[in-house]
Design a protein around this motif. Structure first.
Motif, mmCIF file in Angstrom:
data_model
loop_
_atom_site.group_PDB
_atom_site.id
_atom_site.type_symbol
_atom_site.label_atom_id
_atom_site.label_comp_id
_atom_site.label_asym_id
_atom_site.label_seq_id
_atom_site.Cartn_x
_atom_site.Cartn_y
_atom_site.Cartn_z
ATOM 1 N N LEU A 94 0.818 -1.221 0.000
ATOM 2 C CA LEU A 94 0.000 0.000 0.000
ATOM 3 C C LEU A 94 0.847 1.266 0.000
ATOM 4 N N THR A 137 -3.651 1.841 -3.017
ATOM 5 C CA THR A 137 -5.097 1.843 -3.217
ATOM 6 C C THR A 137 -5.472 2.512 -4.543
ATOM 7 N N GLU A 165 -11.574 -0.030 2.980
ATOM 8 C CA GLU A 165 -11.292 0.862 1.852
ATOM 9 C C GLU A 165 -10.711 0.075 0.678
ATOM 10 N N ASN A 166 -9.779 -0.826 0.979
ATOM 11 C CA ASN A 166 -9.125 -1.557 -0.095
ATOM 12 C C ASN A 166 -9.994 -2.663 -0.680
#
Lengths: 226, 479
Positions: free
Chosen positions: A52, A60, A89-90
């Motif tokens: 990330l 992302t 979120e991912n």
């Protein structure tokens, strides 16, 4: 099977590539999001391992770009952030799996195999290792034909070891799978349950099936304890 | 009533001042009134003596005429006045009994017969005597007197109204000044409420400013500047621990990966393999510590709060106990679950379960073989309580204050290895839920942790009850 690993830490990239290559995968490694995107455009990959924190942007946003280009290969996220928000979120951005650093290579391999549907895809209901038998329908366990009574937790633990027989499962993998998040950090509970399981399964047999791999965890593996 | 409060001191000062002023005013009034009545009586009776002389001077020889003249002019009996006219030791006239019976004219003493005018207070009567001389050279003494009953009555009324009025005035002044002071201090009250409500869940809140450009506003500004500095220091510390933890994870991943890879080859000498295993164990421990630190910094941060759901604390405790039963049995510790009805709280299920797991784990670790742990869940007004009591080795009173501190471990010889973050995590989860945790312990007898959480919103009002943190202590050493 080709895997692209996007990870800016050269050493981590090195160990990732080596261990996955040792498992028989073909691995390409890049250090930036830009290179990663170009690599994906150039060649076909069956799986992407994505860190990330990249020097030229977040993993992302790279993931979003990959998904926007209608590329559907599974993406496994590697991150130093283990919080729920980051995971959500991912996953929303199109991730398929998530691994928090530091991780066991064994776990990475298991996850990669699961994502590629190449792992031990269990069809049979009766699993066997040596003379130990586990029936997933009746939830019964026998060794040498003799019935062994297990508590539900012990059964789940043994089943998990069976499904990855021959591989080492780390304590944190076992806690996450058999217990829940609340038990994070309480890995001695795994030792206690493995101890009980071992007592019921291996006591009185020359061939021991549950092996302790020091520093790593446990595996179901026929061996003789010295 | 708080005797040291500013409001009370101001009211007391104000009332004290008013009391002094009121008393001086009253004393002055009463004194002046006395002076006035005495002066007016004096001039009255002095004037009357001269008047009497004017009307009787021609009739001295005739007592009957004198009586008629005086009675007609002054009607002494009706008006409670006293008159006596004497000449050469002979009483020519004396007035009759007054209507109010305040004195007996027959028993009035004769003032000394010196020629000048004289005054005397006799009982209730103010007396005056004066000598007059007839053209024949005869001396006539005229005495006049006035009962002071009426002026005494007036004075008494005045004193009475002052005695009643002054305390009433003081009371009214106290109430009035209290109201005024409260009004003047109301911006401070608002500041207190806001400042109390500021926590790390809403760190951007600030004390309201009224724009009054006075000392109260200056206080508000000073408070806000202090909050800014605290907030920034806190954010900094929090970001630091979070960043540090993140930065540590990648090297750890590399170490762990390399070690695993090396060990997977399986061609290592036994002692090398043992050394590598030890390093891997330590990597796992470091990784756990980092997880705990990140967890703590997340719990302290507003964005760390996840969606809360209504859940039964009772069922959660029973479930956790069930899952930890074997771990307890391993140390020959008995777990006793809660009994009773549902206790609903609003919270993050995983986190609250972690509270129970950590408390139970603690209770098991520091217990004695054959010991027990009792978990109790109960509901109070607006709160839910979870108590975990063990029969363990206990915590010495001097250590009790620190058990919730990060990285604090009571002593190194307690047999178990941990980072000392378990209870810190428990505390921060409790706080994030608007609750608190307290501990009581007796060395050699056991330790009891009590978690207090606001009851679920539908059980009480809409607003969550804020429970002040309390750290009760029971300090007794083992015999």
């Amino acid at each position: 099977m080709r895997i692209l690993a996007i990870e800016d830490e050269e050493r981590l990239l090195g160990i990732l590539s080596r261990s996955l290559k040792a498992e028989g995968f073909s691995v390409d490694g890049v250090g930036t999001a830009q290179e990663g995107l170009e690599q994906i455009k150039l060649s076909h990959y069956d799986l992407v391992i994505l860190d990330l924190q990249l020097p030229d942007g977040s993993g992302t946003s790279l993931l979003r770009q990959i998904r926007q280009q209608q590329r559907k290969m599974p993406v496994l996220i590697l991150t130093a952030r283990g919080d729920i928000e980051s995971k959500i979120e991912n996953f929303e951005a199109g991730a398929d799996d998530y691994l928090t650093k530091p991780f066991a290579l064994a776990e990475l391999t298991i996850r990669v195999q699961a994502l590629l549907r190449r792992g031990p895809l269990i069809q049979e209901n009766v699993l066997k290792v040596d003379n130990l038998e586990l029936n997933r329908l009746t939830r019964q366990v026998r060794r040498g034909g003799k019935r062994i009574e297990l508590s539900p937790k012990e059964y789940s633990l043994l089943e998990y070891l069976f499904l990855h027989a021959g591989r080492t499962l780390s304590r944190s993998m076992i806690v996450e799978r058999i217990w829940d998040q609340s038990f994070e950090g309480l890995t001695n509970i795994v030792d206690v349950y493995v101890g009980h399981l071992r007592h019921k399964i291996d006591e009185g047999f020359d061939t021991k099936l549950i092996r302790t791999v020091r520093g790593l965890g446990y595996s179901l593996d026929p061996h003789t304890r010295s | 009533m708080n005797w040291r409060s500013i409001s009370f001191r101001l009211v007391a000062l104000y009332c004290g001042l008013l009391l002094v002023l009121g008393l001086s005013f009253s004393l002055f009034t009463v004194f002046s009134f006395e002076r006035y009545t005495e002066a007016s009586s004096r001039s009255l009776i002095t004037g009357r003596a001269a008047e009497v002389w004017d009307i009787i001077r021609g009739a001295i020889g005739n007592p009957d005429e004198v009586r008629t003249l005086i009675d007609q002019r002054f009607s002494p009996a009706d008006q409670n006045r006293f008159f006596r006219v004497t000449s050469a030791g002979r009483t020519i006239y004396v007035s009759g009994m007054p209507a109010d019976g305040s004195f007996d004219p027959a028993k009035m003493p004769f003032l000394d017969a010196t020629p000048g005018p004289r005054y005397l207070n006799y009982g209730t009567v103010f007396l005056y005597s004066r000598h007059f001389t007839t053209p024949d050279g005869e001396t006539v003494t005229i005495e006049t007197g006035q009962s002071d009953l009426y002026s005494k009555y007036l004075e008494d009324s005045l004193v009475t109204s002052l005695v009643i009025g002054l305390p009433l005035l003081l009371l009214a002044a106290a109430a009035g000044s209290y109201v005024l002071i409260r009004r003047a201090l109301s911006p401070v009250e608002v500041m207190i409420q806001v400042a109390e409500a500021i926590s790390f869940r809403n760190p951007r809140n600030r004390v309201p400013l009224l724009g009054t450009a006075d000392r109260v506003e200056a206080l508000g500004l000073a408070l806000n500047r202090m909050l800014d500095r605290l907030d920034s220091a806190y954010q900094h510390a929090n970001r630091f621990s979070s960043d540090a933890a993140h930065e540590l994870r990648t090297p750890l991943a590399i170490i762990q990966g390399e070690l695993e890879f090396a060990m997977a080859r399986g061609e290592l000498a036994a002692d090398v393999e043992s050394a590598l295993s030890n390093v891997l164990d330590e990597v796992a421990r470091l990784s756990k510590i980092i997880d705990s630190l990140l967890m703590l910094s997340r719990m302290d941060h507003p964005s760390g709060q996840r969606g809360y759901a209504s859940l039964d604390l009772h069922a959660l405790a029973a479930e956790t106990i069930d899952q930890m039963q074997l771990l307890a049995a391993e140390k020959r510790v008995t777990l006793k679950g809660p009994t009773g009805a549902k206790v609903m709280v609003s919270g993050d299920r995983d986190r609250l379960k972690q509270v129970m797991v950590n408390l139970l784990d603690n209770g098991i670790k520091y217990n004695v073989a054959g010991g027990h742990i009792v978990v109790d869940v109960s509901a109070g007004p607006g709160v839910a309580r979870l108590t975990v009591s063990d029969s363990g080795i206990g915590i010495a009173p001097e250590n009790l204050d620190y058990v919730f501190d990060r990285f604090y471990r009571v002593s190194t010889n307690r047999g178990e290895v941990g980072a000392g973050l378990g209870l810190a995590i428990v505390k921060s989860i409790c706080h994030a839920h608007g609750g608190s945790i307290s501990v009581t312990s007796k060395v050699g007898v056991g330790t009891s942790f009590c978690v207090t959480l606001p009851a679920a919103a539908h059980n009480i009002g809409a607003a969550p009850v804020s429970v002040p943190e309390q750290r009760s202590r029971e300090i007794e050493s083992a015999a």
